[in-house]
Write a protein that holds these residues in place. Structure first.
Motif, short mmCIF file in Angstrom:
data_model
loop_
_atom_site.label_atom_id
_atom_site.label_comp_id
_atom_site.label_asym_id
_atom_site.label_seq_id
_atom_site.Cartn_x
_atom_site.Cartn_y
_atom_site.Cartn_z
N ALA A 51 10.51 18.55 94.18
CA ALA A 51 10.39 17.93 95.50
C ALA A 51 9.82 16.52 95.39
O ALA A 51 10.28 15.60 96.06
CB ALA A 51 9.51 18.80 96.40
N GLU A 52 8.81 16.33 94.54
CA GLU A 52 8.22 15.01 94.35
C GLU A 52 9.24 14.04 93.76
O GLU A 52 9.32 12.88 94.17
CB GLU A 52 6.99 15.09 93.47
CG GLU A 52 5.78 15.68 94.18
CD GLU A 52 4.56 15.78 93.29
OE1 GLU A 52 4.64 15.48 92.08
OE2 GLU A 52 3.50 16.15 93.82
N ALA A 53 10.05 14.50 92.81
CA ALA A 53 11.07 13.65 92.21
C ALA A 53 12.11 13.25 93.25
O ALA A 53 12.55 12.10 93.31
CB ALA A 53 11.72 14.35 91.03
N PHE A 104 11.67 13.11 96.53
CA PHE A 104 11.04 12.20 97.48
C PHE A 104 10.94 10.79 96.91
O PHE A 104 11.26 9.81 97.57
CB PHE A 104 9.64 12.72 97.84
CG PHE A 104 8.90 11.81 98.79
CD1 PHE A 104 9.18 11.83 100.14
CD2 PHE A 104 7.93 10.95 98.33
CE1 PHE A 104 8.50 11.00 101.02
CE2 PHE A 104 7.25 10.10 99.19
CZ PHE A 104 7.54 10.14 100.54
N LYS A 105 10.54 10.71 95.64
CA LYS A 105 10.40 9.41 95.00
C LYS A 105 11.73 8.68 94.93
O LYS A 105 11.83 7.50 95.23
CB LYS A 105 9.81 9.56 93.60
CG LYS A 105 9.55 8.26 92.91
CD LYS A 105 8.88 8.46 91.57
CE LYS A 105 8.61 7.12 90.92
NZ LYS A 105 7.97 7.25 89.62
N SER A 106 12.79 9.39 94.55
CA SER A 106 14.09 8.73 94.44
C SER A 106 14.63 8.33 95.81
O SER A 106 15.35 7.34 95.93
CB SER A 106 15.10 9.63 93.72
OG SER A 106 15.39 10.77 94.50
N ARG A 165 11.02 23.07 85.59
CA ARG A 165 10.28 22.27 86.56
C ARG A 165 9.87 23.14 87.73
O ARG A 165 10.63 23.98 88.19
CB ARG A 165 11.15 21.14 87.09
CG ARG A 165 11.46 20.10 86.05
CD ARG A 165 12.40 19.09 86.58
NE ARG A 165 11.69 18.11 87.38
CZ ARG A 165 12.28 17.09 87.99
NH1 ARG A 165 13.57 16.91 87.89
NH2 ARG A 165 11.57 16.23 88.69
N SER A 166 8.69 22.87 88.23
CA SER A 166 8.26 23.63 89.40
C SER A 166 8.94 23.07 90.64
O SER A 166 9.47 21.95 90.63
CB SER A 166 6.74 23.53 89.55
OG SER A 166 6.38 22.22 89.96
N ARG A 213 7.51 22.07 93.22
CA ARG A 213 6.75 20.89 93.65
C ARG A 213 7.20 19.64 92.88
O ARG A 213 7.39 18.58 93.46
CB ARG A 213 5.26 21.13 93.45
CG ARG A 213 4.42 19.96 93.87
CD ARG A 213 2.96 20.21 93.68
NE ARG A 213 2.22 19.02 94.04
CZ ARG A 213 0.94 18.99 94.26
NH1 ARG A 213 0.22 20.09 94.16
NH2 ARG A 213 0.34 17.86 94.57
N ASP A 214 7.35 19.77 91.55
CA ASP A 214 7.81 18.63 90.74
C ASP A 214 9.19 18.17 91.19
O ASP A 214 9.46 16.97 91.29
CB ASP A 214 7.85 19.01 89.26
CG ASP A 214 6.46 19.20 88.66
OD1 ASP A 214 5.48 18.68 89.26
OD2 ASP A 214 6.37 19.85 87.61
N THR A 230 12.71 7.39 98.41
CA THR A 230 11.86 6.40 99.07
C THR A 230 11.61 5.15 98.25
O THR A 230 11.04 4.19 98.75
CB THR A 230 10.50 7.02 99.45
OG1 THR A 230 9.87 7.49 98.26
CG2 THR A 230 10.67 8.15 100.45
N THR A 231 12.02 5.13 97.00
CA THR A 231 11.79 3.97 96.15
C THR A 231 12.88 2.94 96.38
O THR A 231 14.06 3.26 96.34
CB THR A 231 11.76 4.37 94.67
OG1 THR A 231 10.75 5.36 94.48
CG2 THR A 231 11.47 3.19 93.77
#
Length: 76
Positions: A12-14, A16-18, A6-7, A9-10, A20-21
């Motif tokens: 970090a996005e994961a 952030f999603k976990s 995983r990069s 960025r991927d 903020t969801t």
């Protein structure tokens, strides 16, 4: 064949999603009316001919529809 890692960025996005969801919550139980046996305003689609039949006898058509629905539901 190997999977590419995983990069950053991927990852970090994961993260952030976990973070903020909102968790899925069970639907709240329907509220009981504040006044027992109070009527509730609703929007209901009824065939035109059915509506006209109940309105033929003039005022009180909503009460007549309610009575017919109560009878059909086995509540009367």
């Amino acid at each position: 064949m190997s999977r590419s890692p995983r990069s950053a960025r991927d990852a970090a996005e994961a993260a952030f999603k976990s973070a903020t969801t909102k968790p899925v919550e069970a639907a709240p139980a329907p509220k009981a009316p504040a006044i027992p046996n109070a009527r509730e305003a609703v929007s209901l689609r009824i065939d035109r001919d059915v509506l006209e039949r109940f309105q033929e006898d003039g005022p009180g058509w909503q009460d007549r529809i309610n009575a017919a629905l109560r009878k059909a539901a086995g509540l009367a």
